[in-house]
Each structure stands twice: as structure tokens, then as C-alpha cells.
Design a protein around this motif. Structure first.
Motif, PDB file in Angstrom:
ATOM      1  N   TYR A 420       0.856  -1.186   0.000  1.00  0.00           N
ATOM      2  CA  TYR A 420       0.000   0.000   0.000  1.00  0.00           C
ATOM      3  C   TYR A 420       0.892   1.235   0.000  1.00  0.00           C
ATOM      4  O   TYR A 420       1.801   1.358   0.835  1.00  0.00           O
ATOM      5  N   GLY A 477      -2.317  -1.137  -3.291  1.00  0.00           N
ATOM      6  CA  GLY A 477      -3.220   0.001  -3.232  1.00  0.00           C
ATOM      7  C   GLY A 477      -2.433   1.302  -3.191  1.00  0.00           C
ATOM      8  O   GLY A 477      -1.297   1.357  -2.722  1.00  0.00           O
ATOM      9  N   GLU A 479      -2.981   5.538  -2.278  1.00  0.00           N
ATOM     10  CA  GLU A 479      -3.830   6.609  -1.764  1.00  0.00           C
ATOM     11  C   GLU A 479      -3.962   7.698  -2.809  1.00  0.00           C
ATOM     12  O   GLU A 479      -2.978   8.122  -3.416  1.00  0.00           O
ATOM     13  N   HIS A 507      -7.405   4.582  -3.901  1.00  0.00           N
ATOM     14  CA  HIS A 507      -8.405   4.670  -2.831  1.00  0.00           C
ATOM     15  C   HIS A 507      -8.485   6.095  -2.309  1.00  0.00           C
ATOM     16  O   HIS A 507      -7.473   6.804  -2.247  1.00  0.00           O
ATOM     17  N   ASN A 586      -7.948  -1.077   2.962  1.00  0.00           N
ATOM     18  CA  ASN A 586      -8.226  -0.950   1.536  1.00  0.00           C
ATOM     19  C   ASN A 586      -7.719  -2.113   0.690  1.00  0.00           C
ATOM     20  O   ASN A 586      -8.260  -2.360  -0.400  1.00  0.00           O
TER      21      ASN A 586
END
Length: 606
Positions: A420, A477, A479, A507, A586
Motif C-alpha cells: 500500500y 493500493g 492513496e 483509494h 483498503n
């Protein structure tokens, strides 16, 4: 002839005589310059003595810029090339005298490095303070900052440096130099207690009076004429109401007794972590500083012809975001103009996790020393004293004793490998990407990217691509905040260009409050103690396994420093805990609880 006419005639005669002498000196300078221009070899005693003659003549005339120019030429020749001379004691002593007096000349005009060298000229190199430390103090910008302060280019200088690396001694040399240059202008020195300012008083006295230093060769006309070891002051050359040197503790202040005209020197205004953890005491210290120390500053004419209040230097351990110096820095930032403010913060470790302070001639501290201190010291105290990062203990929820570690990955293949990315494009914020190897509901953080000041997207994209490919990440993922949505398309392209497929998703980024709540909601998962069914548990590498992995170490420090207090949310870097929470919510999509906080309305006075 009247008596007054005789007196007037004498004045005219003396004036003409003085003019004649100055004219003779200038004529001698020009003749010496002509002779030197005819010399083919510049590394001879004749050339060196000629330069020295010109330097001395310019000092006699009071043309100090020209004198310093020739002093610099002498120092350059002797430092780099040397001079051919007879191997006799007489010639050796002559060369050394010319050399040190060149430093004296520059020191008298405020060259800080020249002053330090000249002061310690007669000391053995392994006993000297400055030269063994000069290389790194210059590398870290300390010496240039001190020089800019002397040259009236700064109003505020803050030096945040680890203990015992010489920061206070630099400050004492600075005060000794400025008092020597401007004995009629007062210097005010402040510290946390009377015991501390007593050491300042004694050490400056020692620098001026001890025979192993050359203070009186540099400033032969300066003499202590009044002093008090009870009230901590002394005067040079004549007694004054506001003394050349004044020393006060922040606890007692100096209203009506002291004045700061040339310099306000503040060194460790907060005594220790116990004081730093007490908001009421910090508030009182700040009030004492503003009402009894800072308000003693007065204006003076600076080198650029502008009147300004005297500059401040703060030599500091950044204990708290609310300590005196941190509040001063924040106030300066709030004004929006930092052109005359310089903040130098140098942690004990460099970007590779090695000591920043291994000085020459066996001085300083090794990486092992700092690693041992890190293991022995409370993390909050170590962060402030050695990493130059103030941490508010009230509100910390993660520490090395309440998270879960692993030594080795399980022997079987992981179910999936995920990451992430909390995206930034450079600057102070960290680009954070934890990579988790997932076994059921256990997530092992096997690799971490945690970098800042990396030169924009072109600097970070190869790092992200390598991290994903080296760890065989299949899902990552990103941000969306701060251009993260577009950055995710760049990541996807970079990987596909080399034939690697990873499922990249983007996300929505939470607000500051939502970010705090998300981290708190994932607190148990991050600690590896989630007990609810189908909840993920995060495990981190044993610290012994992260030696040499500076990014992993920095990420863990960032986790331990995260503070849940609402007042801290805009004042701290939360990149690693936030990216862990993003990984959980997420990418893993795991069950997580509600935000939990130890802060309630009553504690906030609501």
C-alpha cells in the motif's frame, strides 16, 4: 601668539604628521606590491614576508578588508603549498608566526574559523576542540551558520544537535569572539538553571585567561576590569551597568539587570524530559523567556546599515513541540518569512544509519555507541536527544514492547503478497510502502519503502517498481491524495513496460480526522493482537533482522512516534502508520474495529 593659536598649530602639525605617516605606509605598500610582482617563485620566504608586510601595513591604516585579503593569501599558501625556507629553528618560528598572525588578523574582523584556529594554535592537535571536529561541523552547516550570524545575516539560529558533540563549546567560542570584538556591547547568555550558566561563566573566563589559549594575542587591548561569580557577569575594559557578559537562568530571568545588544545566547532552556512532559512548566518557561529574557534585546546598527534587534542563537535539545525553542521556531514559520532564520537539525544517524559524528583524531561517537544508546534509552527520550525529533509522550500508542515481531517467514508459500502506497512527491513527507506477506490472517511486513527528499516522481518510480518486483507483489493500493490517482497509472505503466503484472488500485484519502480515526481503528491489527474473528494481525521484523535496513528502521521510528492527540495531527509525520492502516482497510479488506482513543472530552477541557 595666543595660547589657543599655539594649541591649534600643534593640532595641525600632528594632523599633518599623521597624514605623512599614512602616506608613507601607502607608498611602502605599493613598492612592496611592485617587488612581489617581479618574483617568479611564490613559495619563497621573500614572497611570504612581503605579503605579511602588506597585511600589517593595511592593519595599521585600519583598512581591514585589505588586511584580511592578504591574510587569506598567506593562509592559502602555507596551508596548501608551503614555503621553501632554511631548516633552522629561526625560520620555522618565523613561518609559524606569520601564519598564526594571519589567522589573528581575520579573527579580529569576525572570521569564526580563524578565531578558533588562532585560539588553539599552541595546543596539541589531539587536545584541540575545533580542528578535529571542523570537517563535520562544516559539512553539517554549523560553521557557516555561525559565520552568517556574526555577519548580521541571521536574526535567529537554532542548532538541534545530539549531546556531547561540541555544540555548547561552539557557542562559548562564539561569545568569546563577539565579546572580544565588541566589548562595549552586551551579550546575554541564558540556560535552564544557575548551575548551567555558572559553567558558561567559568568556561568563557577560562578561554580568555588560560595560557594555553591565545585570546590576549588576538585581542591584546582587552582586559577584565569587573566581575562577579555571585551574579554571573564580567566587563571588559571599563565597568558598565549592562555588562559585556551577562549570564542568567530562565528560572530567574534578568528584568532590569541585563541587556542583550550584540547577542542573545540560549542554551538548553528546558532541563530534562520530566520538565518537557509538564505542560504547565513549559508554559511558565515560555513566559519567563518572553518577559524576562527576550524583552532584554535592543536594537543595533547591522553591517548592511539597517537597525535590527540583536540576533538570537538557540542551542537546543528539541524535547517537545511546546518547549521554548520549538515555539519560537513555529512563530517564525507562522510569519511566512524565514529568510533570516536558520534551523540546523542533525540527528546522530546519517541517511545510511551510520554515525554523523565520527570526528577526526578519535573524537566523537561511533555508530555502535549510538546503537547501544538506542537500545538502552527510552524511545521517547532517544528520539528527542539523538534523532532531533520531539515526541509528546501523552498520546503515544505504539512502542517496541506492544507490537508483535517475527524472526523468519513461515516455510510455506504466502497466500498473497500485497502493498500500500502513501504517495508524496518529495520534500519532508515520506513516501511509505509497507509490503505484507499474507498467511491466512497473519501479515508479515517483510519489506518497506520509506523515503523522503528523493527528487520527485522520477526519483521514486524506480524505487517503487523495484520494491514490487523484488517482492513479487500481486496487489498494491495507492492513496489518491496529493496526485496519488495519477501516480497509480504511472506505477501500472512502469510495471507493464517490463512485462510485470500487479493489480494496482487507488483509494480515497481520509481527512486528517478520518486518518487519525482509521489508524486508531486498526490499532489492534497493527499491534498484532487482533482477537476478533477474521481480523488481520500485523507482524514486524525483529529489530535484529533490520540492521542495515535504514528505511525499515525509520518506518518503525515513525510508527512509535505517532501521537493520537488531536492537537498533534497537523504537527507530525504519520506516513507509516497511515499506510499500514490503508493496507489493512483498503487492500486486505479485513474486519476492523471502531476507533479507540485514550483521549476523552474531559481531558481536553471540553
Amino acid at each position: 601668539m595666543l595660547l589657543r593659536d599655539i594649541g591649534y598649530a600643534k593640532i595641525l602639525f600632528i594632523g599633518r604628521d599623521s597624514l605623512d605617516i599614512n602616506d608613507n605606509i601607502r607608498e611602502r605598500i605599493e613598492k612592496t606590491k611592485q617587488l612581489l610582482s617581479k618574483l617568479v617563485h611564490k613559495n619563497t620566504m621573500a614572497y611570504l614576508q612581503g605579503l605579511n608586510s602588506i597585511k600589517c601595513d593595511y592593519e595599521t591604516l585600519g583598512e581591514y578588508d585589505n588586511a584580511c585579503k592578504y591574510a587569506t593569501m598567506i593562509i592559502d599558501i602555507l596551508s596548501h603549498n608551503g614555503v621553501e625556507h632554511k631548516a633552522t629553528k629561526k625560520d620555522e618560528e618565523l613561518v609559524r608566526d606569520i601564519w598564526v598572525h594571519a589567522y589573528d588578523t581575520k579573527a579580529r574582523q569576525g572570521d569564526f574559523e580563524s578565531f578558533c584556529i588562532a585560539m588553539e594554535w599552541n595546543r596539541p592537535i589531539n587536545k584541540q576542540f575545533y580542528l578535529p571536529r571542523a570537517r563535520l561541523l562544516k559539512k553539517h552547516g554549523v560553521i557557516q551558520a555561525i559565520q552568517d550570524l556574526i555577519d548580521d545575516k541571521l536574526d535567529l539560529l537554532v542548532l538541534n544537535l545530539p549531546p556531547r558533540i561540541g555544540k555548547t563549546t561552539v557557542g562559548l567560542f562564539l561569545q568569546t569572539l563577539l565579546g572580544g570584538m565588541f566589548p562595549d556591547e552586551s551579550i546575554l547568555s541564558a540556560g535552564h538553571t544557575t548551575g548551567l550558566i555558572q559553567t558558561f561563566y567559568n568556561e568563557i573566563m577560562n578561554l580568555m585567561n588560560d595560557a594555553e589559549y591565545r585570546y590576549h594575542e588576538i585581542f591584546p587591548n582587552n582586559h577584565i576590569v569587573d566581575k562577579s561569580s555571585e551574579y554571573y557577569y564580567f566587563d571588559l575594559n571599563k565597568k558598565r551597568r549592562f555588562h559585556t557578559y551577562n549570564f542568567v537562568s530562565i528560572e530567574t530571568g534578568g528584568t532590569g539587570k541585563v541587556q542583550a545588544e550584540r547577542l542573545l545566547y540560549c542554551d538548553d532552556l528546558v532541563k530534562d524530559v520530566e520538565q518537557a512532559n509538564n505542560p504547565d512548566r513549559l508554559e511558565k518557561l515560555y513566559h519567563n523567556y518572553t518577559s524576562t529574557i527576550k524583552d532584554r534585546k535592543i536594537q543595533r546598527l547591522c553591517k548592511d546599515g539597517v537597525y535590527r534587534t540583536c540576533p538570537e542563537i538557540h542551542i537546543n535539545t528539541p524535547w517537545s513541540l511546546y518547549d521554548v525553542t520549538s515555539r519560537i521556531v513555529q512563530t517564525a514559520k507562522d510569519t511566512g518569512d524565514m529568510s533570516r532564520v536558520r534551523i540546523i537539525s542533525v540527528p546522530c544517524y546519517d541517511e545510511n544509519g551510520e554515525s554523523n559524528f565520527v570526528y577526526d583524531y578519535g573524537k566523537g561517537f561511533s555508530t555502535k555507541y549510538y546503537k547501544d544508546m538506542e537500545l538502552a534509552e527510552d524511545p521517547v527520550i532517544f528520539s528527542a536527544k539523538y534523532l532531533m525529533t520531539p515526541v509528546e509522550r501523552d498520546g503515544l500508542i505504539f512502542n517496541k514492547d506492544n507490537i508483535t515481531y517475527y524472526n523468519e517467514l513461515p516455510p510455506e508459500e504466502p497466500d498473497r503478497i500485497v502493498g500500500y502506497a502513501d504517495v508524496t512527491h518529495g520534500g519532508d513527507d515520506y513516501f511509505s510502502v509497507p509490503v505484507g506477506y499474507v498467511y491466512g490472517y497473519e501479515v508479515y511486513i517483510e519489506s518497506v519503502m520509506f523515503v523522503n527528499h528523493f527528487g520527485g516522481d522520477d526519483g521514486s518510480r524506480p524505487l517503487v517498481k523495484r520494491l514490487i518486483m523484488d517482492n513479487h507483489v500481486t496487489r498494491c493500493g495507492v492513496e489518491r491524495n496529493n496526485g496519488g490517482d495519477f501516480y497509480s497509472t504511472l506505477m501500472d505503466k512502469d510495471l507493464k513496460d517490463v512485462g510485470y503484472y500487479c493489480h494496482i488500485t487507488s483509494h480515497n484519502a481520509p481527512t486528517i480526522k478520518q486518518k487519525r480515526d482509521r489508524i486508531l481503528a486498526c490499532e489492534r491489527e497493527i499491534k498484532g493482537i487482533a482477537s476478533e474473528k477474521n481480523s488481520y494481525r500485523i507482524y514486524f521484523k525483529n529489530p535484529d533482522k533490520t540492521k542495515g535496513d535504514r528505511q525499515y528502521q525509520l518506518a518503525m521510528q515513525n510508527l512509535f512516534r505517532w501521537n493520537q492527540n488531536p492537537s498533534m495531527q497537523k504537527k507530525q509525520h504519520d506516513d507509516f502508520p497511515d499506510s499500514l492502516a490503508g493496507l489493512i482497510t483498503n487492500v486486505l479488506g479485513g474486519k476492523h474495529g471502531k476507533a479507540r482513543s485514550n483521549v476523552n472530552a474531559n481531558s481536553l477541557g471540553i
